[in-house]
Design an enzyme around this catalytic site. Structure first.
Site, short mmCIF file in Angstrom:
data_model
loop_
_atom_site.label_atom_id
_atom_site.label_comp_id
_atom_site.label_asym_id
_atom_site.label_seq_id
_atom_site.Cartn_x
_atom_site.Cartn_y
_atom_site.Cartn_z
N CYS A 155 4.10 0.39 13.58
CA CYS A 155 4.26 -0.45 14.76
C CYS A 155 5.76 -0.52 15.11
O CYS A 155 6.29 -1.57 15.43
CB CYS A 155 3.67 -1.84 14.54
SG CYS A 155 4.16 -2.63 13.00
N ASP B 270 0.56 0.45 -5.76
CA ASP B 270 1.67 0.89 -4.93
C ASP B 270 1.23 2.20 -4.26
O ASP B 270 0.92 3.18 -4.93
CB ASP B 270 2.89 1.12 -5.81
CG ASP B 270 4.11 1.61 -5.03
OD1 ASP B 270 3.95 2.03 -3.87
OD2 ASP B 270 5.21 1.60 -5.61
N CYS C 95 -2.42 1.55 2.99
CA CYS C 95 -1.74 0.24 3.13
C CYS C 95 -2.64 -0.60 4.04
O CYS C 95 -2.35 -0.78 5.22
CB CYS C 95 -0.35 0.42 3.73
SG CYS C 95 0.67 1.65 2.89
N ALA C 96 -3.71 -1.13 3.48
CA ALA C 96 -4.84 -1.59 4.30
C ALA C 96 -4.74 -3.02 4.80
O ALA C 96 -5.29 -3.34 5.86
CB ALA C 96 -6.14 -1.43 3.51
N GLY D 140 -6.50 -5.73 7.18
CA GLY D 140 -7.84 -5.17 7.12
C GLY D 140 -8.56 -4.91 8.43
O GLY D 140 -9.71 -4.51 8.42
N SER D 141 -7.90 -5.10 9.57
CA SER D 141 -8.60 -4.88 10.84
C SER D 141 -8.94 -3.40 11.03
O SER D 141 -10.02 -3.05 11.51
CB SER D 141 -7.75 -5.38 12.01
OG SER D 141 -6.47 -4.78 11.99
N LYS D 142 -8.02 -2.52 10.63
CA LYS D 142 -8.30 -1.08 10.74
C LYS D 142 -9.36 -0.67 9.72
O LYS D 142 -10.21 0.18 10.00
CB LYS D 142 -7.03 -0.27 10.54
CG LYS D 142 -5.92 -0.53 11.56
CD LYS D 142 -4.71 0.34 11.29
CE LYS D 142 -3.54 -0.02 12.19
NZ LYS D 142 -2.96 -1.34 11.86
N ASP E 35 -3.90 -1.97 -1.21
CA ASP E 35 -2.67 -2.64 -0.78
C ASP E 35 -1.85 -3.00 -2.01
O ASP E 35 -2.41 -3.31 -3.07
CB ASP E 35 -2.95 -3.90 0.02
CG ASP E 35 -1.76 -4.28 0.89
OD1 ASP E 35 -1.64 -3.73 2.01
OD2 ASP E 35 -0.94 -5.11 0.45
#
Length: 791
Positions: free
Chosen positions: A315, A236, A178-179, A182-184, A209
């Site tokens: 989170c 998915d 689940c990118a 995109g920071s990770k 994603d």
């Protein structure tokens, strides 16, 4: 339309100012005085669960009500990371000393103690303050420009933790489930390229994603790092297909060495930046998302290689989304998975252990301690997997205390949860998975890979869960589908996808690999004296018919994935641009010029047309549009004297005997003409290199009228165009084209003598010149095709 747009803009600014003036902390918090940071149900829920140590509750709640510090991360693998760090510490941070904004003292930025090599920093400056404060304009422009270059990322501190705990090496095959945004993913790419001397690491990142539009945001983030080892796909995550790769002529299932499973969540750990969560928070969010999170995590461990590592993160602070998912996954794995002990990793990071006891609460405040207590009319909302394991022996064996929960008040961060899983053996329902060993068909001519290709006759290898697993999954999916709309209303971050694979969105251009005998490649190879080891089979285009205008490159491993999975995978983007066609280039010996985007990947293979330049030459190249050869050092003039016109490589090697000069190498794409020499480098990269060399490039604030050229409709139209099936790699091509169009005489003044404003304006002029139809173009540079480079 221009006047209306300006009037509308002024009105909006006035409304924002009126809103922001509503509270003492409005300037720092980003302007949310109308939202009361209270939620009785939230406090009741988390007090009862006891996730906050005794006596720390007031500090916990006080931290949640404070704005989140701004954090930034320096791209670690770049050779000039140390130069950027030095620039930050010695220039921009020092300018913040004793600075007051809106009557509040600006605290000096601090490095994150647990992030390696001082490459991550946080400050109490909010985004609003950075954007609006005149005293901080230089610092803000530095952040914006370096972010666009990919040299820094503005990323929340806790978001940096999962990639670090994934323990990535350059040879690892990685799936980011689940990118977006995109920071990770960017961190993962950095880790693949830890050794800059290796242009093609053996590993790769497949970033997925479910949201087609967010995939383009993901592409933008990943593209800044210019890696040939990243592919963005649109599926998915809970039903992402098994992929296959060719291993010695046989098709085998692709299992990943590392998987990042950062699932959609209720987001109550983000209250400090997402203020809406305060009024929208309810336990219903977590109950709705639990099933989806478990399905995604289950699909992840199915595709994880034995001995591989998967990081599950949210989170959210809620055990229903965290420990409950991990416990359920461990229980049904029957020993195939174990939680890794990462207590010794990231020293300096304050963390709380995972909990082993929790209860389930409905949004009306009703508690349930066991599944058997749940009435039948509530069993569609509450599932058995949401409760802790009752068997004490089983519970102890799970080691749930090895999970990490980050509390906001411990290190002034957001809230976060992380669990690191190791796969010891195949999942129980996959132990007898079929293996297909089939020779691949020979491919001739152009090799095309599209999302709609017909089946090539190979048998697909699938991993089928047990019947019980299917029934449970079906119930979960039905529950999830019925609650999707409610999730959106409740402010859930990242709406859960439906159970069906979503192959929608804009049609993508095909990926066509160059065949081995393509005549297009021979003149390129000869012109640049490419090394025999150059992997020409990894070159591809995005054009099925007609002239190939751009050439892109992927790693050998990603080529393998693309060729063997076209019928089941929706690829949004992959590869980096390495060459662009110049329509009259044949007269210079080669129809393709080098592209700055891929120059660091190409450079190790190029043995001709390389000019070593000194630092003063670099300054001239980056501040003047088309400088005459006479302006360069005598050494440079000698080197180019006998060289044919056309695309060149400009290389700067630092001199260790001159420590005050830039101490990292620079490789630029350039063009040699009859009487001139120029660099083709995007604006923000130019500004970056100039900063690193000590040339100030601060741009003064323009008048409001000058910055209000675009209407909101134009902005939206531009966004929609980006999301459509355009070749995403070509987005910077317009900038290069504009630079190419402006080829005129320069003033005789040295760029070093130019003022800061003049340096910036010269670079700005490169962007504006193509808008002027009557702009001066020297005779030796005229061409009907303005996208081509000629001299």
């Amino acid at each position: 339309m221009g006047r209306r747009a300006r009037d509308r803009r002024r009105q909006q600014q006035q409304q924002r100012q009126e809103r922001d003036s509503g509270g003492d902390q409005a300037g720092w918090a980003g302007g949310y005085p109308e939202i009361v940071k209270e939620n009785e149900l939230f406090e009741r829920y988390y007090r009862e669960l006891g996730i906050v140590p005794a006596g720390e509750w007031p500090a916990f709640m006080a931290a949640l009500r404070e704005p989140l510090p701004a954090t930034l991360r320096i791209t670690g693998y770049r050779s000039h990371a140390k130069e950027i760090l030095h620039c930050l510490k010695e220039k921009y941070f020092k300018e913040l000393q004793d600075l007051e904004v809106d009557g509040q003292k600006v605290e000096m930025p601090q490095s994150l103690s647990w992030y390696p090599e001082e490459l991550a920093w946080h400050t109490n400056l909010s985004r609003k303050i950075l954007r609006k404060s005149p005293q901080l304009e230089k610092f803000h422009q530095f952040l914006v420009s370096e972010t666009e270059c990919g040299n820094i990322s503005r990323q929340e501190a806790v978001s940096m933790i999962p990639p670090l705990l994934l323990d990535v090496n350059p040879h690892h095959k990685i799936l980011d489930m689940c990118a977006a945004p995109g920071s990770k993913t960017a961190q993962l790419i950095e880790m693949l390229h830890a050794d800059m001397d290796v242009p093609f690491p053996k590993g790769f990142v497949i970033a997925n994603d479910v949201d087609n539009k967010r995939c383009y945001l993901l592409v933008h983030q990943a593209k800044r790092l210019n890696s040939p080892c990243i592919m963005v796909v649109n599926h998915d995550a809970s039903s992402i297909p098994n992929l296959q790769i060719d291993v010695d002529g046989r098709k085998e299932v692709l299992f990943y060495d590392r998987i990042l499973c950062d699932v959609p969540c209720s987001g109550d750990g983000t209250m400090r930046k997402n203020i809406d969560v305060w009024k929208k928070w309810t336990t219903q969010n977590s109950l709705q998302l639990h099933g989806l999170q478990l399905r995604i995590a289950t699909r992840g461990v199915e595709q994880l290689a034995e001995g591989g590592r998967m990081v599950y993160s949210t989170c959210s602070l809620n055990p229903i989304e965290n420990e409950a998912v991990i416990a359920s996954l461990l229980e049904k794995s029957q020993g195939a998975l174990e939680l890794a002990d990462v207590s010794s990793e990231l020293p300096g990071l304050k963390r709380m252990p995972g909990i082993t006891k929790w209860k389930v609460m409905l949004k009306d405040g009703q508690w349930f301690e066991e599944w058997k207590d749940v009435p039948s009319n509530r069993q569609t909302q509450i599932r058995p997997t949401m409760f802790p394991v009752k068997d004490e022996e089983k519970l102890k064996a799970m080691n749930l205390e090895r999970c990490l929960r980050i509390l906001p008040h411990h290190q002034n961060t957001g809230g976060f949860f992380v669990a690191v899983l190791i796969k010891k053996s195949p999942m129980p329902w996959n132990k007898r998975q079929p293996k297909v060993h089939q020779k691949l068909p020979q491919r001739t001519g152009d090799t095309e890979v599209t999302a709609a290709n017909s089946n090539n006759g190979s048998e697909c290898i699938t991993e089928e869960p047990t019947l019980a697993e299917n029934e449970e999954s079906k119930k979960m999916q039905e529950l999830q589908n019925s609650d999707t709309e409610q999730s959106k209303k409740e402010g859930v971050c990242g709406p859960p996808p439906s159970k069906k694979m979503k192959l929608f969105g804009f049609k993508e251009d095909p990926f066509v690999f160059l065949p081995e005998d393509d005549p297009l490649f021979l003149p390129i190879q000869k012109f640049y004296a490419l090394d025999p080891s150059f992997p020409k089979m990894n070159l591809l285009t995005r054009t099925q018919e007609g002239k190939k205008r751009q050439l892109y490159m992927v790693s050998k491993e990603l080529r393998n994935v693309l060729l063997n999975n076209s019928e089941k995978m929706k690829v949004i983007n992959t590869g980096i641009k390495v060459w662009s066609r110049n329509s009259d280039g044949e007269q210079f010996g080669c129809a393709f010029r080098l592209a700055q985007e891929g120059i660091y990947t190409l450079y190790p293979f190029i043995h001709a047309r390389i000019i070593n330049v000194c630092i003063e030459d670099v300054k001239i190249l980056l501040t003047q549009e088309n400088p005459f050869l006479s302006k360069f050092s005598s050494e440079t003039q000698k080197k180019v004297k006998d060289m044919a016109m056309g695309s060149i490589v400009l290389k700067y090697n630092p001199d260790p005997e001159k420590p005050d000069d830039l101490q990292c190498p620079i490789v630029l794409c350039g063009w040699q003409g009859k009487t001139s020499l120029r660099a083709f480098v995007p604006k923000n990269e130019r500004l970056h290199y100039l900063r690193m060399m000590g040339v100030e490039v601060f741009k003064a604030k323009r008048k409001e009228e000058e910055s209000e050229g675009k209407t909101e409709e134009e902005v939206q139209r531009g966004l929609a165009q980006t999301e459509q099936g355009m070749d995403v790699e070509d987005k910077e091509h317009d900038l290069v084209t504009k630079m190419e169009a402006e080829i005129g005489e320069e003033s005789s003044r040295s760029p070093v003598e130019s003022s800061a404003m003049e340096v910036e304006n010269k670079i700005e002029n490169l962007d504006q010149s193509s808008k002027n139809d009557n702009s001066h173009v020297s005779q030796e540079s005229k061409d009907t095709d303005t996208s081509d480079v000629k001299d």
